[in-house]
Design a protein around this motif. Structure first.
Motif, short mmCIF file in Angstrom:
data_model
loop_
_atom_site.label_atom_id
_atom_site.label_comp_id
_atom_site.label_asym_id
_atom_site.label_seq_id
_atom_site.Cartn_x
_atom_site.Cartn_y
_atom_site.Cartn_z
N SER A 97 39.50 -7.53 2.29
CA SER A 97 39.79 -6.29 1.55
C SER A 97 38.75 -6.02 0.46
CB SER A 97 41.15 -6.36 0.87
OG SER A 97 42.14 -6.64 1.80
N ASP A 133 38.78 -14.16 1.38
CA ASP A 133 39.99 -13.83 2.13
C ASP A 133 39.60 -13.23 3.48
OD1 ASP A 133 42.45 -13.09 3.07
OD2 ASP A 133 42.99 -11.85 1.33
N THR A 162 42.95 -8.44 -5.07
CA THR A 162 41.68 -7.78 -4.74
C THR A 162 41.40 -6.61 -5.68
OG1 THR A 162 41.90 -8.49 -2.46
CG2 THR A 162 40.45 -6.60 -2.87
N ASP A 173 37.57 -13.96 -4.85
CA ASP A 173 38.84 -13.38 -4.41
C ASP A 173 39.40 -14.30 -3.32
OD1 ASP A 173 40.93 -11.59 -4.12
OD2 ASP A 173 39.81 -10.19 -2.85
MG MG Z 1 43.33 -9.36 -1.33
#
Ligand code: MG
Ligand code: ADP
Length: 312
Positions: free
Chosen positions: A43, A39, A16, A160
């Motif tokens: 994050s 994800d 991230t 991500d």
């Molecule tokens: Mg991450």
């Protein structure tokens, strides 16, 4: 529009942090960038918007979960462009009057259940039907990004990925032109890189084999851009001996490795997300900070050159 997935099986390796800083720097130098947070830990989302804002404005119907929900409920998917949000704070740090932008499709903590729901769509009455369903389920994101590319003029989409190899991650790999692998230079991470590469190759050949049943199928061929080492501990201007050994070992694998890497600095990297502005765009106040920013910029220059250029 180039699509790059940021992947590693392991959590906490810097995926991230790499994604947000590469995206921010590319936007700063004038590229039109979309980041897609896949994800469930969200994050990346919470590195660009506050949890309160997400809860009040994005959670209900502006996350990638809404899009996956359409699939599991058998509905037509929303266009991905309906899910895009432009986080104001990071964009206010970009040069005024420039072309660059940084947009976000945010994640949702409920994404953790999406995989199970998608898995129920696999299988079929016979082998042929199972193969057709396999292509449908794993190729969804690819089709949606092709459509997005026709509507919006992004130079690059950075995805991500979650730290696993579930259907969500597989969708990202299938959709990608290139793959970036952040890793820590330690024993388990080095083992993990080879394993990841093998799993990706298996996925890609299976997808292409099943897809060949359909005359209109286009073969996918994502390329590994390389491994970028993160959390490097520097002593006397070079990585400590233990890390150097794993970097050297990875260089002997059949996989490209970036020359530039991300140095470890807990204070600087841990505080940036709360501020909703990645490290590379923050005003630096001391030599340590400016040294890290210089390294991030150097990495992004190498990223552009290895990726064969963006926005062409
Ligand atoms: Mg991450
Ligand atoms: N270069 C770095 N130096 C120090 N801490 C880092 C660095 N990169 C990431 N971190 C910290 O490590 C943790 C995991 O990083 P993150 O980017 O979220 O990894 P991942 O996405 O792979 O789980 C976070 O707390 C982050 O602030």
């Amino acid at each position: 529009m180039k699509i790059v997935s940021v992947i590693n099986y392991k959590g906490g390796v810097g995926k991230t942090t790499v994604t947000s800083n590469v995206a921010a720097q590319l936007a700063y130098i004038g590229y039109r960038v979309l980041v897609l947070d896949m994800d469930a830990q969200a994050s990346l989302t919470f590195s660009l918007v506050t949890p309160d804002f997400w809860d009040n404005t994005l959670r209900e119907d502006k996350t990638i979960k809404s899009w996956f929900d359409c699939i599991s409920e058998g509905e037509t998917t929303l266009p991905l462009s309906d899910l895009v949000y432009t986080p104001p704070k990071v964009n206010s740090k970009l040069p005024r009057g420039g072309n660059g932008c940084l947009d976000l499709i945010s994640s949702h903590l409920g994404l953790i259940n999406v995989d199970l729901e998608l898995a129920t769509l696999l299988g079929g009455a016979n082998l042929k039907q199972s193969k057709v369903n396999y292509i449908k389920v794993h190729g969804k994101l690819k089709s949606a990004l092709v459509e997005l590319g026709e509507r919006n003029n992004y130079d690059i989409v950075l995805i991500d990925c979650p730290p696993n190899f579930n259907i969500v991650t597989k969708n990202a790999i299938i959709a990608s032109d290139q793959i970036l692998i952040p890793a820590k230079p330690d024993y388990l991470s080095t083992l993990g890189i080879e394993y990841l590469q093998r799993s990706m190759n298996e996925l890609i050949s299976e997808f292409n084999e099943f897809g060949s049943l359909d005359d209109n199928f286009e073969t996918v061929d994502p390329e590994v851009l390389g491994v970028v080492f993160t959390m490097i501990q520097i002593r006397n201007q070079e990585p400590i001996a233990a890390q150097k050994q794993y970097i050297a070992q990875t260089r002997r694998l059949d996989i490209p490795v970036f020359e530039n890497n991300f140095r470890e600095n807990k204070t600087i990297f841990a505080e940036a997300p709360q501020d909703c502005v990645p490290v590379v765009l923050n005003g630096y106040s001391n030599p340590t900070y400016s040294g890290i920013v210089d390294e991030l910029e150097a990495f992004v220059t190498e990223f552009i050159s290895r990726s064969g250029g963006l926005g062409e």
